[in-house]
Write an enzyme that holds these catalytic residues in place. Structure first.
Site, PDB file in Angstrom:
ATOM      1  N   ASP A  45       0.828  -1.206   0.000  1.00  0.00           N
ATOM      2  CA  ASP A  45       0.000   0.000   0.000  1.00  0.00           C
ATOM      3  C   ASP A  45       0.870   1.267   0.000  1.00  0.00           C
ATOM      4  OD1 ASP A  45      -2.881   0.995   0.392  1.00  0.00           O
ATOM      5  OD2 ASP A  45      -1.749   2.091   1.913  1.00  0.00           O
ATOM      6  N   ARG A  46       0.609   2.133  -0.992  1.00  0.00           N
ATOM      7  CA  ARG A  46       1.420   3.338  -1.169  1.00  0.00           C
ATOM      8  C   ARG A  46       1.178   4.349  -0.058  1.00  0.00           C
ATOM      9  NH1 ARG A  46      -0.371  -0.486  -3.989  1.00  0.00           N
ATOM     10  NH2 ARG A  46      -2.230   0.661  -4.516  1.00  0.00           N
ATOM     11  N   CYS A  80      -2.087   5.614 -10.882  1.00  0.00           N
ATOM     12  CA  CYS A  80      -2.239   5.651  -9.417  1.00  0.00           C
ATOM     13  C   CYS A  80      -1.624   6.959  -8.966  1.00  0.00           C
ATOM     14  CB  CYS A  80      -1.516   4.475  -8.759  1.00  0.00           C
ATOM     15  SG  CYS A  80      -1.426   4.597  -6.953  1.00  0.00           S
ATOM     16  N   THR A  82      -1.187   8.246  -5.898  1.00  0.00           N
ATOM     17  CA  THR A  82      -0.264   8.166  -4.762  1.00  0.00           C
ATOM     18  C   THR A  82       1.110   7.688  -5.198  1.00  0.00           C
ATOM     19  OG1 THR A  82      -2.206   7.573  -3.449  1.00  0.00           O
ATOM     20  CG2 THR A  82      -0.078   7.363  -2.376  1.00  0.00           C
ATOM     21  N   ALA A  83       1.138   6.752  -6.146  1.00  0.00           N
ATOM     22  CA  ALA A  83       2.415   6.201  -6.621  1.00  0.00           C
ATOM     23  C   ALA A  83       3.307   7.280  -7.232  1.00  0.00           C
ATOM     24  CB  ALA A  83       2.171   5.088  -7.627  1.00  0.00           C
ATOM     25  N   THR A 124      -5.807  10.268  -1.453  1.00  0.00           N
ATOM     26  CA  THR A 124      -5.418   9.501  -0.265  1.00  0.00           C
ATOM     27  C   THR A 124      -4.597  10.403   0.656  1.00  0.00           C
ATOM     28  OG1 THR A 124      -3.324   8.769  -1.239  1.00  0.00           O
ATOM     29  CG2 THR A 124      -5.231   7.323  -1.546  1.00  0.00           C
ATOM     30  N   LYS A 163     -12.419   0.311  -2.724  1.00  0.00           N
ATOM     31  CA  LYS A 163     -11.574  -0.874  -2.906  1.00  0.00           C
ATOM     32  C   LYS A 163     -12.320  -2.134  -2.462  1.00  0.00           C
ATOM     33  CE  LYS A 163      -7.044   1.399  -2.406  1.00  0.00           C
ATOM     34  NZ  LYS A 163      -6.394   1.224  -3.703  1.00  0.00           N
ATOM     35  N   CYS A 193      -7.487  10.364  -6.629  1.00  0.00           N
ATOM     36  CA  CYS A 193      -7.149   8.989  -6.319  1.00  0.00           C
ATOM     37  C   CYS A 193      -7.945   8.180  -7.339  1.00  0.00           C
ATOM     38  CB  CYS A 193      -7.553   8.611  -4.896  1.00  0.00           C
ATOM     39  SG  CYS A 193      -7.508   6.835  -4.626  1.00  0.00           S
TER      40      CYS A 193
END
Lengths: 236, 236
Positions: A45-46, A80, A82-83, A124, A163, A193
């Site tokens: 999880d990022r 993604c 957050t990535a 996020t 999710k 997100c």
């Protein structure tokens, strides 16, 4: 060939691929962009990693990137938000250009809306804490508002509901938060997100014209990078 | 890691990936199967090649297979029924097991329905002419009915409508053809082109319990091959 560093989460990657297809000017299979997708769903999880409570996802992302390179990808996209905390580090690992999702969003603003607005960030806690959007928005002349701390935990809760497949409840929570950001002076809301557009996609409320979908913006940036003109938009 | 030889067409691959996610027992990203997808959308039309009017797609498929192998895939799935005409040839190119979509369908029958039924085949003209379903069904003790020639051209027309995004008209044509196959004595209908479930997915008619989705069957076979138990089915 487009390389997609995906699987974060798997459903968001599928959502990105759908938007890539929908926004490509095509009348048959062969008109579509050749794509290689690494759905590296085991990537830790990022958000947890950024806030310091989880395992480092970077080695997984790096491994997936190397795989895409080996398969002949010419350009990389990461569906993604957050990535993107690791965007600069990943870019140092490869000569292939890695598109940045925030640049895709801002480019979309500039091609279809007034500039220098104030962007509300629904994302996020990891994305917010890492400043993924804030730094890049400021550099390009945009203001921003992020939710207050207690609101942010509601947003994070809603993302986890998506999710887990509970879209209706997530949609309700996120609509409330989007409205708070508009009340705080935002001119547009980035659903920053990849899970958020899944919950807010069907919204037919007065909010709809102000919601920007970074997943879609990234898909359209990929189409442009492939030398094609994305299909015309009615709303962003 | 699952390798998906996809892009035939791109939307059918996304449909397969969605079914892979939906049928995986998962409560978070990390529970999902690591997947590498080659969306080789420039692969020439499979049906045209089989009926002798189009370019050979095999070199494209082989190249995508080699790419998946190089990326570390352990097992291969091809979410395109017609492409299974080249299944045996592709299998000779690699030591990795390539799941066969017809085996996935028959395994699904055997785990959830009576055996030795008669299967109606809704598929591309290429799939029908190549005998992709017929041979394997007969070998495993099933009868089959394929549409008459003029009906088959209607089916093919409907498939092209799906690829062009005209789902409503396609759904109408395919419902008529499915009913003809049931009238001809079929106990079940295989929607044996990955585009067909896209048009017949929402059908709430009396036909629904008799429609089998090979894309879903293939997704579930992949999940089992990964050592997981697919989520329980209400209907196939």
């Amino acid at each position: 060939m487009l390389g997609v560093l995906g699987g974060m989460g798997p459903l968001a990657t599928v959502d990105f691929l759908t938007k890539l297809i929908e926004n490509t000017p095509a009348s048959c299979d062969q008109d579509h962009i050749e794509t290689i997708v690494s759905s590296a769903s085991h990537t830790p999880d990022r958000s947890s990693a950024i806030i310091g409570t989880g395992e480092d996802p970077y080695p997984h992302m790096k491994k997936a990137l190397v795989g895409l390179e080996r398969c002949g990808a010419d350009i990389i996209a990461i569906p993604c938000n957050t990535a993107h905390y690791w965007h600069a580090a990943l870019q140092k690992e490869t000569k292939l250009p890695i598109l940045h999702i925030v640049d895709a969003v801002v480019d979309q603003f500039e091609s279809s809306r007034c500039n220098n607005g104030v962007v509300g960030i629904l994302a996020t806690t990891g994305t917010i804490q890492a400043g993924v959007y804030q730094t890049r928005l400021l550099n390009r002349g945009y203001g921003y508002v992020a939710p207050a701390l207690h609101s942010q935990s509601d947003v994070m809760h809603a993302i986890r509901l998506v999710k887990a497949g509970q879209l209706a409840l997530a949609s309700k929570i996120l609509s409330v938060q989007a409205r708070l950001l508009m009340d705080a002076g935002c001119t547009v809301i980035a659903m920053a997100c990849t899970e958020i557009p899944l919950a807010l996609a069907d919204i037919s409320s007065d909010l709809a014209p102000f919601l920007v979908d970074p997943t879609k913006a990234l898909a359209r940036a990929c189409i442009q990078a492939a030398g094609l003109e994305p299909v015309k938009l009615s709303v962003i």
